[in-house]
Design a protein around this motif. Structure first.
Motif, mmCIF file in Angstrom:
data_model
loop_
_atom_site.group_PDB
_atom_site.id
_atom_site.type_symbol
_atom_site.label_atom_id
_atom_site.label_comp_id
_atom_site.label_asym_id
_atom_site.label_seq_id
_atom_site.Cartn_x
_atom_site.Cartn_y
_atom_site.Cartn_z
ATOM 1 N N LYS A 59 0.818 -1.218 0.000
ATOM 2 C CA LYS A 59 0.000 0.000 0.000
ATOM 3 C C LYS A 59 0.851 1.266 0.000
ATOM 4 N N THR A 60 1.938 1.260 0.779
ATOM 5 C CA THR A 60 2.804 2.441 0.799
ATOM 6 C C THR A 60 3.555 2.592 -0.532
ATOM 7 N N THR A 61 3.994 1.474 -1.091
ATOM 8 C CA THR A 61 4.648 1.525 -2.406
ATOM 9 C C THR A 61 3.710 2.142 -3.429
ATOM 10 N N THR A 62 2.446 1.706 -3.417
ATOM 11 C CA THR A 62 1.470 2.253 -4.361
ATOM 12 C C THR A 62 1.325 3.760 -4.167
ATOM 13 N N LEU A 63 1.238 4.172 -2.903
ATOM 14 C CA LEU A 63 1.093 5.609 -2.614
ATOM 15 C C LEU A 63 2.291 6.395 -3.140
ATOM 16 N N LYS A 64 3.499 5.889 -2.860
ATOM 17 C CA LYS A 64 4.702 6.641 -3.231
ATOM 18 C C LYS A 64 4.939 6.652 -4.734
ATOM 19 N N ILE A 200 -11.771 19.643 7.677
ATOM 20 C CA ILE A 200 -11.017 20.366 6.643
ATOM 21 C C ILE A 200 -11.484 19.927 5.257
ATOM 22 N N GLN A 201 -11.659 18.627 5.098
ATOM 23 C CA GLN A 201 -12.065 18.096 3.793
ATOM 24 C C GLN A 201 -13.451 18.594 3.397
ATOM 25 N N ARG A 202 -14.311 18.789 4.397
ATOM 26 C CA ARG A 202 -15.650 19.303 4.137
ATOM 27 C C ARG A 202 -15.556 20.699 3.513
ATOM 28 N N GLU A 203 -14.516 21.448 3.897
ATOM 29 C CA GLU A 203 -14.321 22.772 3.313
ATOM 30 C C GLU A 203 -13.629 22.703 1.963
ATOM 31 N N LEU A 204 -12.626 21.847 1.855
ATOM 32 C CA LEU A 204 -11.692 21.960 0.724
ATOM 33 C C LEU A 204 -11.970 21.002 -0.433
ATOM 34 N N HIS A 205 -12.546 19.844 -0.146
ATOM 35 C CA HIS A 205 -12.828 18.848 -1.186
ATOM 36 C C HIS A 205 -11.620 18.517 -2.041
ATOM 37 N N LYS A 206 -10.543 18.119 -1.384
ATOM 38 C CA LYS A 206 -9.356 17.654 -2.090
ATOM 39 C C LYS A 206 -9.533 16.184 -2.451
ATOM 40 N N THR A 207 -8.665 15.706 -3.330
ATOM 41 C CA THR A 207 -8.563 14.266 -3.514
ATOM 42 C C THR A 207 -7.491 13.786 -2.548
ATOM 43 N N ILE A 208 -7.885 12.949 -1.611
ATOM 44 C CA ILE A 208 -6.941 12.508 -0.588
ATOM 45 C C ILE A 208 -6.758 10.999 -0.669
ATOM 46 N N VAL A 209 -5.513 10.581 -0.793
ATOM 47 C CA VAL A 209 -5.199 9.156 -0.716
ATOM 48 C C VAL A 209 -4.441 8.947 0.580
ATOM 49 N N CYS A 210 -4.944 8.054 1.414
ATOM 50 C CA CYS A 210 -4.387 7.905 2.748
ATOM 51 C C CYS A 210 -4.122 6.437 3.033
ATOM 52 N N VAL A 211 -2.887 6.140 3.430
ATOM 53 C CA VAL A 211 -2.515 4.773 3.760
ATOM 54 C C VAL A 211 -2.684 4.557 5.261
ATOM 55 N N THR A 212 -3.272 3.444 5.640
ATOM 56 C CA THR A 212 -3.380 3.113 7.062
ATOM 57 C C THR A 212 -3.379 1.595 7.211
ATOM 58 N N HIS A 213 -3.038 1.120 8.409
ATOM 59 C CA HIS A 213 -3.191 -0.312 8.641
ATOM 60 C C HIS A 213 -4.402 -0.558 9.546
ATOM 61 N N ASP A 214 -5.091 0.541 9.879
ATOM 62 C CA ASP A 214 -6.160 0.481 10.866
ATOM 63 C C ASP A 214 -7.512 0.531 10.152
ATOM 64 N N ILE A 215 -8.212 -0.583 10.141
ATOM 65 C CA ILE A 215 -9.470 -0.661 9.396
ATOM 66 C C ILE A 215 -10.506 0.313 9.966
ATOM 67 N N ASP A 216 -10.460 0.544 11.282
ATOM 68 C CA ASP A 216 -11.415 1.487 11.872
ATOM 69 C C ASP A 216 -11.196 2.900 11.326
ATOM 70 N N GLU A 217 -9.912 3.271 11.227
ATOM 71 C CA GLU A 217 -9.592 4.583 10.679
ATOM 72 C C GLU A 217 -10.058 4.659 9.221
ATOM 73 N N ALA A 218 -9.836 3.570 8.476
ATOM 74 C CA ALA A 218 -10.223 3.550 7.067
ATOM 75 C C ALA A 218 -11.730 3.747 6.919
ATOM 76 N N ILE A 219 -12.493 3.055 7.770
ATOM 77 C CA ILE A 219 -13.953 3.145 7.689
ATOM 78 C C ILE A 219 -14.435 4.530 8.088
ATOM 79 N N LYS A 220 -13.779 5.110 9.075
ATOM 80 C CA LYS A 220 -14.211 6.413 9.560
ATOM 81 C C LYS A 220 -13.921 7.516 8.544
ATOM 82 N N LEU A 221 -12.720 7.489 7.979
ATOM 83 C CA LEU A 221 -12.297 8.617 7.146
ATOM 84 C C LEU A 221 -12.684 8.466 5.682
ATOM 85 N N GLY A 222 -12.757 7.214 5.213
ATOM 86 C CA GLY A 222 -12.829 7.000 3.775
ATOM 87 C C GLY A 222 -14.200 7.237 3.172
ATOM 88 N N ASP A 223 -14.232 7.921 2.008
ATOM 89 C CA ASP A 223 -15.416 7.849 1.167
ATOM 90 C C ASP A 223 -15.436 6.476 0.511
#
Lengths: 420, 268
Positions: A59-64, A200-223
């Motif tokens: 996942k980090t390789t893909t991001l970088k 912040i994202q609610r204001e800015l509407h960026k495209t954000i790609v975020c790597v995590t190993h925490d499924i809870d974080e992924a579910i909370k933050l991810g569209d």
């Protein structure tokens, strides 16, 4: 503040750009198996996509590869329809925000210098850079006058991470890459930082790609959530709701894991609930008047707000002494309205009021959520789920296996959470 | 962070005491920073007192004549400063090159050669170079020998310092859009500077001591007093020379410490 005024205009403009990966592979020298094996993917403009998977899944390789810190062995990546190889690599990176675990601030540069790196590389003039630094510090919830000239070692971990986010946003890039951004902070700070990112994202509407190993974080933050298995093979790429309710294969099922009933608490947001509106007071109001207003409402405590409507404290009436309301001492833990019910329960456990103060954009006060509202909501969800369960077999469909999911936690689970 | 200086008697900590230097000093280094110059001044005053009161014969008096001593100190300082500048000009860029990915594999070999240069007896190095480089003036031969001798600490510390920079910071720099050169100048070198400066200080002290040997190849310096003392059997002259060199070495080491503090980037 100019930034406050422009908020409304920006509300629904997507400033992000679409990212597409087409048949991208990476084979490191001296290794047989590819670290990333032929991944194709579209990250829609203005969305947060969470890359999640076990360590070593690529996942980090893909991001970088998106900002060319790692060059793919084959395949193409484009941002906003333009191949990333079309630009010089340093110029490309200046148009992509990059946020790293712990902030990775340069210790010999002040907060302002760290944030202004990319704007300066882009040749902004001094006054524009200075304004931008203050605006960003305000955006990530740090007092510009207080923190601008500090050095990273004088900040807490959470503050460093906030500055790291500000640095990533500095030149207003359409795309932001985050590599385990909140991995190095304690759970309460992590929750606040996550809430702030959503705000912040609610204001800015960026495209954000975020790597995590925490499924809870992924579910909370991810569209959307991208679950990767070894070699960056896509196990599932879908919205958090679908990932939780119908994992695509055994790997995704295992990764989402047991206790997915509790995880559904991560799907429900505070914004979905009705907030209580107890008595509020501004700093400088007459204590006697505030007291009589609170008594008329039947409240034993009041919420003190500053001149920008941000909550400062939640004192009991007996703590209100002196003629005028003053800034209460102590730190108030707020909940962002995008926080999940999980977070709400956590925060209430450390609050003395059996509830938590909820804030919206830029920490503006919205209301109060109390324990009963949350438990009522959970019961409601459970009733709905039961109705669905009864309806589902009748329809003869097992496409939505809602029957597997019980929404309300058992008493044991709640007790366990309370002790933890 | 406040600093408690166990102040020497000359500097009683009255009231707030001396302002701490941006909170960077531990108690020990504060003593060195303030104690060394006091030691040097006291030592030098003792020497002056002895020089004015001792009965010296004509040879001793001419060897320790103030104008003669001044000339030797000046030559000694010139040798030290020029050799150190040469050392920095060679060792720092070399250290930078040897930490770049493409040349990294050469680092052990080069450090090995520099090690050998330092292990060689300095007097042999100076005399051998003088014989080989017969066309050169004594001064430049001495500079070459001193530079060879002083290069190792700076080279080694430059490499160590650069290797010690957190690689995630280097990657963060590249990820933000700094070019490779900018990352070196704005991230790597500033962060490695304290370690590099420690190497430069070590090298300064080595060079200032070794410069006493330059007199053997007619390059001047304070070694002249010692050799005069030995060859003319005038032990007071020899001891006076040794004491003055020691005082100068202490002073140079102190300057090195002050430089270290001055160039250290804020925030680290």
């Amino acid at each position: 503040m100019t930034t406050m005024e422009s908020t409304d205009k920006q509300q629904h403009t997507v400033s992000g750009a679409e990212i597409t990966l087409d048949g991208v592979s990476k084979i490191y020298r001296g290794q047989q198996a590819p670290a990333v094996d032929n991944i194709s993917l579209t990250v829609p403009a203005g969305e947060i996509v969470m890359f999640v998977g076990p360590s070593g899944c690529g996942k980090t390789t893909t991001l970088k590869m998106i900002n060319r810190l790692i060059e793919p062995t084959s395949g193409t990546i484009s941002i906003g329809g333009e191949n990333i190889r079309a630009k010089k690599v340093d110029e490309l990176r200046r148009t992509i925000g990059y946020v790293i675990q712990g902030g990775s601030l340069f210790p010999h540069m002040s907060v302002a210098k760290n944030i202004s790196i990319v704007p300066k590389l882009l040749g902004w003039n001094t006054s524009r850079v200075k304004d931008r630094v203050d605006e960003l510090l305000d955006l990530v919830g740090l007092d510009a006058a207080k923190y601008r000239d500090r050095y990273p070692r004088e900040l807490s971990g959470g503050q460093q991470q906030r500055v790291g986010v500000a640095r990533g946003l500095a030149a207003d890039p359409p795309v932001i890459l985050m590599d385990e951004p909140f991995g190095a902070v304690d759970p309460i700070t992590r929750q606040r930082l996550q809430d702030e990112l959503l705000s912040i994202q609610r204001e800015l509407h960026k495209t954000i790609v975020c790597v995590t190993h925490d499924i809870d974080e992924a579910i909370k933050l991810g569209d959307r959530v991208l679950i990767l298995q070894e070699g960056a093979h896509v196990a599932q790429y879908d919205t958090p709701e679908v990932v939780l309710s119908s994992p695509a294969n055994d790997f995704a099922q295992d990764f989402v894991g047991a206790g997915s009933s509790l995880k559904r608490l991560s799907l429900a947001r505070i914004a979905d609930l009705e907030l209580k509106t107890p008595t509020t007071a501004k700093v400088g109001d007459s204590t006697a008047q505030v007291r009589s207003r609170a008594e008329a409402n039947g409240d034993g405590s009041v919420i003190v707000l500053d001149d920008r409507n941000r909550p400062l404290g939640w004192p009991w009436l007996r703590q209100l002494t002196g003629e005028k309301i003053v800034q209460p001492s102590g730190d108030l833990i707020n909940l962002d309205s995008r926080a999940t019910l999980n977070d709400a329960l956590d925060t209430m456990l450390v609050s003395g009021h059996g509830g938590a103060v909820v804030t919206g954009d830029r920490d503006a006060y919205l209301g109060v959520i109390d324990f009963k509202t949350v438990t009522d909501f959970i019961e409601e969800m459970q009733r709905e789920a039961e109705t669905e369960t009864k309806a589902a077999p009748a329809a003869g469909s097992d496409e939505h296996p809602a029957s597997r999911i019980s929404i309300a936690p058992t008493d044991e689970e709640l007790d366990g959470g309370r002790e933890g | 962070m406040s600093i408690h200086i166990d102040a020497p008697i000359e500097q009683p900590a009255v009231g707030a005491g001396p302002a701490p230097r941006r909170g960077r000093l531990s108690g020990g280094s504060a003593i060195e920073l303030f104690g060394i110059p006091i030691l040097v001044v006291v030592g030098f005053l003792l020497y002056v007192w002895w020089r004015q009161t001792a009965t010296l014969d004509s040879i001793e008096a001419s060897s320790l004549d103030w104008s003669e001593v001044r000339l030797e100190v000046w030559q000694h300082l010139k040798l030290t400063v020029v050799a150190s500048l040469v050392v920095v000009a060679i060792a720092v860029p070399l250290g930078v090159l040897l930490t770049r990915p493409r040349l990294r594999f050469l680092a052990p070999a080069v450090v090995g050669v520099a090690n050998a240069g330092q292990a060689a007896p300095s007097i042999g190095l100076i005399v051998l170079l003088f014989m080989w480089l017969s066309g050169w003036s004594g001064f430049w031969v001495a500079i070459l020998a001193l530079a060879l001798y002083g290069i190792l600490p700076v080279l080694r510390n430059t490499i160590t310092g650069l290797q010690g920079v957190d690689p995630t910071l280097v990657e963060a720099g590249r990820g933000l859009g700094y070019s490779g050169g900018s990352v070196l100048l704005r991230v790597e070198l500033p962060l490695a500077l304290p370690v590099i400066m420690a190497g430069i200080r070590t090298s300064l002290v080595l060079v200032v001591g070794t410069a006493a040997l330059a007199t053997f190849i007619n390059a001047g310096g304070m070694g002249g007093m010692i050799t005069a003392g030995i060859t003319l059997y005038r032990y007071p002259v020899m001891v006076a020379g040794a004491v003055l060199i020691a005082l100068l070495a202490l002073l140079v080491e102190w300057v090195g410490r002050v430089l270290e503090l001055l160039v250290r980037p804020k925030g680290i």
